[in-house]
Design an enzyme around this catalytic site. Structure first.
Site, PDB file in Angstrom:
ATOM      1  N   ILE A 163       1.562 -17.405 -61.160  1.00  0.00           N
ATOM      2  CA  ILE A 163       0.920 -16.152 -60.747  1.00  0.00           C
ATOM      3  C   ILE A 163       1.375 -14.989 -61.620  1.00  0.00           C
ATOM      4  CG2 ILE A 163       0.888 -14.438 -58.876  1.00  0.00           C
ATOM      5  CD1 ILE A 163       0.718 -16.817 -56.933  1.00  0.00           C
ATOM      6  N   GLU A 209      22.612 -33.828 -51.814  1.00  0.00           N
ATOM      7  CA  GLU A 209      22.634 -34.176 -50.382  1.00  0.00           C
ATOM      8  C   GLU A 209      21.714 -35.360 -50.085  1.00  0.00           C
ATOM      9  OE1 GLU A 209      24.937 -32.818 -49.186  1.00  0.00           O
ATOM     10  OE2 GLU A 209      24.972 -30.643 -49.141  1.00  0.00           O
TER      11      GLU A 209
END
Length: 393
Positions: A348, A374
């Site tokens: 954008i 994780e």
């Protein structure tokens, strides 16, 4: 063309919170994020500076022990509130948000598996902001397969002698203590134990920090153990419980990463909307063009749906319900959303988004690693599928 300096202040996300105390906590967090974190983030990330003083500020405000018991100095707030605090911090500075999540996870083993004597001795300083923690599980050849770790702790009288290498340790070389998973027997996953290791332990050292794509203000390093001696009183839980402790820690830690990823995505969305309102082409703001309207709408939908997944998992956790599958769903959905939203934010902003004059290029770089740590998102899919198999009739 609009510039970063002309950008309006980031709007406040409207939240549904359980009580006025939680609202006050979020207001305090936003103030700290706005005044103490956001102004420094770009400089610290460019110079790869570790924000130790900012963690002290969070500690003095009571934000380093939010989900833990007041008996040991924690805030005893619901996990759904703690995660929204984490999201606000990550939206201002992702490295600090991830650091807070890692610190919270580093406290988990002692808080949930330690004896009262151990908790009385060490937990208040960990939760009160005096100490910063690290979590040492992964190794150069044992990442997703945690049960294959080889760092060994040999019992020698009233001490353990540790030898081996831990990899990808957030806060490596800066932490005050390391919640460390070690092998105490050759019985596969049942031979892993958890030790709480002080940073000044002789024989433990940090390797040079990793040179990373993003989160450059968050130091990541290998930790090397060469005949490092740790008192046997620093064994958390029983010998052989380390893998169970690690997996339980990760189930909650994944929610922290999900919340951080939503914060990062929200920050990217805010930047994209602000830019699109100011940037004009063909005589009107580019936000009025349908192609960008639809792109921004999809970004907003991704952010809000990701937020809903981590809040659902957190509320299940708060009520004592099983939440492992929902935790993996939240981590998967939120981190994938952050990668997509930050990439679209760069699009954008166009050429401006590809420069360091605006933060979205940094956001895009920072969004990649949450899909990896994780537990990779491929591992999350395996966890989700395994839980579905268990529930099948």
């Amino acid at each position: 063309m609009p510039t970063a300096s002309t950008r309006p202040t980031r709007p406040t996300v409207q939240r549904l919170l359980p009580d006025t105390e939680s609202e006050d906590l979020l207001s305090l967090t936003r103030e700290i994020a706005r005044e103490e974190l956001a102004p420094l983030a770009t400089e610290y990330e460019e110079k790869e500076l570790f924000p130790r003083e900012q963690f002290r500020i969070l500690g003095s405000a009571g934000l380093l022990g939010l989900p833990y018991s007041e008996r040991w100095g924690g805030g005893e707030v619901p996990y759904e509130v703690y995660l929204q605090v984490l999201e606000e911090i990550a939206a201002a500075w992702m490295s600090v948000g991830v650091g807070l999540s890692v610190h919270t996870m580093s406290c988990y083993a002692l808080a949930h598996y330690g004896s009262d004597e151990q908790r009385d001795r060490w937990l208040p300083a960990m939760l009160g902001g005096d100490l910063l923690g690290a979590y040492a599980l992964s190794e150069p050849h044992a990442g997703s397969d945690a049960a294959a770790l080889s760092t060994r702790a040999q019992r020698d009288g009233d001490t353990y002698v540790i030898n081996g290498v831990k990899a990808w340790t957030t806060h490596g070389g800066h932490a005050d203590y390391y919640t460390t998973m070690v092998r105490t027997s050759d019985d596969g996953g049942k031979g892993i134990s958890c030790l709480l290791v002080d940073s000044d332990t002789p024989g433990m050292s940090a390797a040079p920090p990793e040179r990373k794509m993003g989160l450059t203000g968050s130091t990541t390093a290998q930790m090397v153990f060469e005949d490092a001696r740790v008192g046997a009183d620093r064994l958390i839980g029983a010998e052989g419980e380390g893998l169970k402790i690690a997996l339980s820690s990760l189930a909650s830690g994944r929610l922290g990463i999900a919340a951080c990823s939503v914060g990062l995505a929200q920050a990217a969305l805010d930047e994209a909307v602000a830019y699109a309102k100011q940037r004009t082409q063909f005589g009107k703001p580019i936000i009025d063009f349908q192609g960008l309207e639809f792109l921004l709408a999809d970004m907003a939908a991704a952010v809000e749906s990701a937020r809903a997944t981590y809040l659902d998992a957190a509320r299940r956790r708060d009520q004592g319900m099983p939440f492992q599958r929902q935790s993996s769903v939240a981590k998967l959905v939120a981190t994938d959303a952050a990668m997509k939203v930050t990439t679209d934010a760069v699009q954008i902003l166009g050429g401006a988004g590809y420069t360091r004059d605006f933060p979205v290029e940094r956001y895009m770089r920072e969004a990649k690693v949450p899909q990896i740590f994780e537990g990779t998102n491929q591992i999350q899919r395996m966890v989700i599928a395994r839980e579905l198999r268990k529930s099948a009739v």
